[in-house]
Design a protein around this motif. Structure first.
Motif, short mmCIF file in Angstrom:
data_model
loop_
_atom_site.label_atom_id
_atom_site.label_comp_id
_atom_site.label_asym_id
_atom_site.label_seq_id
_atom_site.Cartn_x
_atom_site.Cartn_y
_atom_site.Cartn_z
N ARG A 23 0.80 -1.20 0.00
CA ARG A 23 0.03 0.36 0.06
C ARG A 23 1.00 1.06 0.09
NH1 ARG A 23 -4.38 1.30 4.79
NH2 ARG A 23 -5.37 3.13 3.74
N GLU A 24 0.60 1.99 -1.04
CA GLU A 24 1.53 3.38 -1.54
C GLU A 24 0.82 4.63 0.06
OE1 GLU A 24 3.30 3.37 -4.68
OE2 GLU A 24 4.06 1.64 -5.02
N HIS A 25 1.40 5.12 -0.05
CA HIS A 25 0.62 6.75 -0.10
C HIS A 25 0.93 7.32 -1.08
CE1 HIS A 25 0.01 11.01 2.72
NE2 HIS A 25 1.21 11.43 1.98
N PRO A 26 -0.33 7.72 -1.27
CA PRO A 26 -0.56 8.80 -2.25
C PRO A 26 -0.37 10.17 -2.34
CG PRO A 26 -2.56 9.08 -0.57
CD PRO A 26 -1.95 7.46 0.13
N ARG A 27 -0.41 10.68 -2.88
CA ARG A 27 0.72 12.63 -3.45
C ARG A 27 -0.54 13.15 -2.96
NH1 ARG A 27 4.75 12.34 -6.30
NH2 ARG A 27 5.68 10.87 -7.64
N ASN A 28 -1.69 13.09 -2.85
CA ASN A 28 -2.46 14.22 -2.77
C ASN A 28 -3.51 12.84 -1.60
OD1 ASN A 28 -4.63 15.83 -2.44
ND2 ASN A 28 -4.06 16.49 -4.46
N LEU A 29 -4.27 13.40 -0.39
CA LEU A 29 -5.32 12.66 0.05
C LEU A 29 -6.27 13.19 -0.48
CD1 LEU A 29 -4.14 13.92 3.86
CD2 LEU A 29 -3.95 11.42 2.45
N SER A 31 -7.05 12.67 -3.17
CA SER A 31 -7.37 11.14 -4.51
C SER A 31 -8.13 10.21 -3.63
CB SER A 31 -6.43 11.34 -4.98
OG SER A 31 -4.73 10.61 -4.30
N GLN A 32 -7.43 10.22 -2.30
CA GLN A 32 -8.42 8.81 -1.77
C GLN A 32 -9.34 9.07 -1.41
OE1 GLN A 32 -6.68 5.79 -1.41
NE2 GLN A 32 -5.33 6.89 -2.82
N LYS A 33 -10.20 8.10 -1.09
CA LYS A 33 -12.10 8.64 -0.37
C LYS A 33 -11.53 8.91 1.52
CE LYS A 33 -14.93 5.25 -1.78
NZ LYS A 33 -16.13 4.11 -1.07
N GLN A 34 -11.88 10.57 1.08
CA GLN A 34 -11.26 11.10 2.60
C GLN A 34 -12.04 11.12 3.62
OE1 GLN A 34 -11.18 15.53 1.87
NE2 GLN A 34 -10.35 15.73 0.34
N ALA A 63 -3.82 17.02 6.54
CA ALA A 63 -4.88 16.77 7.55
C ALA A 63 -4.63 18.08 8.63
CB ALA A 63 -4.81 15.64 7.90
N ILE A 64 -5.82 18.28 8.89
CA ILE A 64 -5.56 19.11 10.35
C ILE A 64 -6.49 18.39 11.33
CG2 ILE A 64 -6.16 21.68 10.90
CD1 ILE A 64 -6.40 22.48 8.13
N VAL A 65 -6.07 18.84 12.31
CA VAL A 65 -6.33 17.43 13.34
C VAL A 65 -6.23 18.17 14.40
CG1 VAL A 65 -6.22 15.61 14.65
CG2 VAL A 65 -4.87 15.47 12.34
N GLY A 66 -8.15 18.03 15.08
CA GLY A 66 -8.11 19.36 16.46
C GLY A 66 -8.64 18.23 17.43
N ILE A 67 -8.17 18.36 18.64
CA ILE A 67 -8.07 17.05 19.44
C ILE A 67 -8.66 17.76 20.47
CG2 ILE A 67 -6.50 15.45 18.64
CD1 ILE A 67 -5.10 17.11 21.45
N LYS A 91 3.88 8.42 12.51
CA LYS A 91 4.32 6.87 11.72
C LYS A 91 3.35 6.80 11.07
CE LYS A 91 6.33 6.18 16.37
NZ LYS A 91 6.37 6.11 17.74
N ASP A 92 2.39 7.28 10.96
CA ASP A 92 1.23 6.68 9.59
C ASP A 92 1.72 7.85 8.26
OD1 ASP A 92 -1.99 5.37 9.35
OD2 ASP A 92 -1.96 7.65 8.09
N PRO A 93 0.72 6.98 6.95
CA PRO A 93 1.50 8.09 6.05
C PRO A 93 0.51 8.84 5.23
CG PRO A 93 1.00 5.43 5.21
CD PRO A 93 1.63 5.18 6.88
N TYR A 94 -0.71 8.61 6.26
CA TYR A 94 -1.29 9.67 5.81
C TYR A 94 -1.75 10.91 6.41
CZ TYR A 94 -4.14 6.00 3.05
OH TYR A 94 -4.35 4.61 2.01
N GLY A 95 -1.27 10.46 7.86
CA GLY A 95 -1.15 11.59 8.91
C GLY A 95 0.47 12.23 8.80
N LYS A 96 1.75 12.57 8.19
CA LYS A 96 2.49 12.54 8.46
C LYS A 96 2.75 13.49 8.30
CE LYS A 96 4.68 11.27 4.50
NZ LYS A 96 5.86 10.09 3.24
N ASN A 97 2.15 14.78 7.55
CA ASN A 97 1.76 16.15 6.68
C ASN A 97 0.64 16.60 7.44
OD1 ASN A 97 4.09 15.37 5.04
ND2 ASN A 97 2.65 14.97 3.42
#
Length: 149
Positions: A23-29, A31-34, A63-67, A91-97
């Motif tokens: 499973r490769e990290h997408p170039r643009n989030l 482009s995936q099922k958000q 990804a902007i993450v509000g906790i 550590k997660d490919p979708y969360g690194k940015n």
């Protein structure tokens, strides 16, 4: 002189090549099922001890993450929780940015934006709202300012 050999491709019991499932990290989030990515990142953040709820909005590769954390915690404990969430996301490919915030106002805004998106309502000023949120999150560094002459 050594010869370089490539490793053999994976094969099944019959000796025919099989497809590798990497499973490769997408170039643009975007482009995936958000919805899937957003839910995944929210669950990842909510696994961190001290996080009551997480709200994620995705724009482009970010990804902007509000906790949401207990309002009675002192600032240093909130900072530790926020750092732990950032570590988990790194550590997660979708969360690194991702950008992580524990600011109550921003987290509520993210939740409202997410709810509107899920309801399928067009959001006027969505980009400007996100720009405002990111502008509040990003620090102003004195070395980035220009001296008056």
């Amino acid at each position: 002189m050594t010869s370089k050999q490539s490793s053999p491709s994976p094969q099944n019991k019959q000796g025919t090549p099989r497809a590798q499932s990497v499973r490769e990290h997408p170039r643009n989030l975007a482009s995936q099922k958000q919805v899937d990515v957003r839910t995944h990142l929210e669950k990842l953040a909510e696994k961190v001890p001290g996080v009551k709820k997480a709200n994620v909005v995705i724009t482009g590769n970010t990804a902007i993450v509000g906790i949401d954390v207990d309002g009675d915690l002192d600032r240093s404990r909130v900072g530790t929780i926020k750092y732990s969430v950032a570590e988990a996301l790194r550590k997660d490919p979708y969360g690194k940015n991702a950008i992580v915030t524990a600011d109550v106002d921003i987290s509520k805004r993210l939740a409202e934006i997410g709810n509107d998106i899920r309801r399928g309502h067009p959001i006027s000023g969505f980009a400007s709202e996100l720009a405002d949120i990111v502008g509040r999150i990003m620090p102003q560094v004195p070395s980035d300012t220009k001296a008056k002459r």
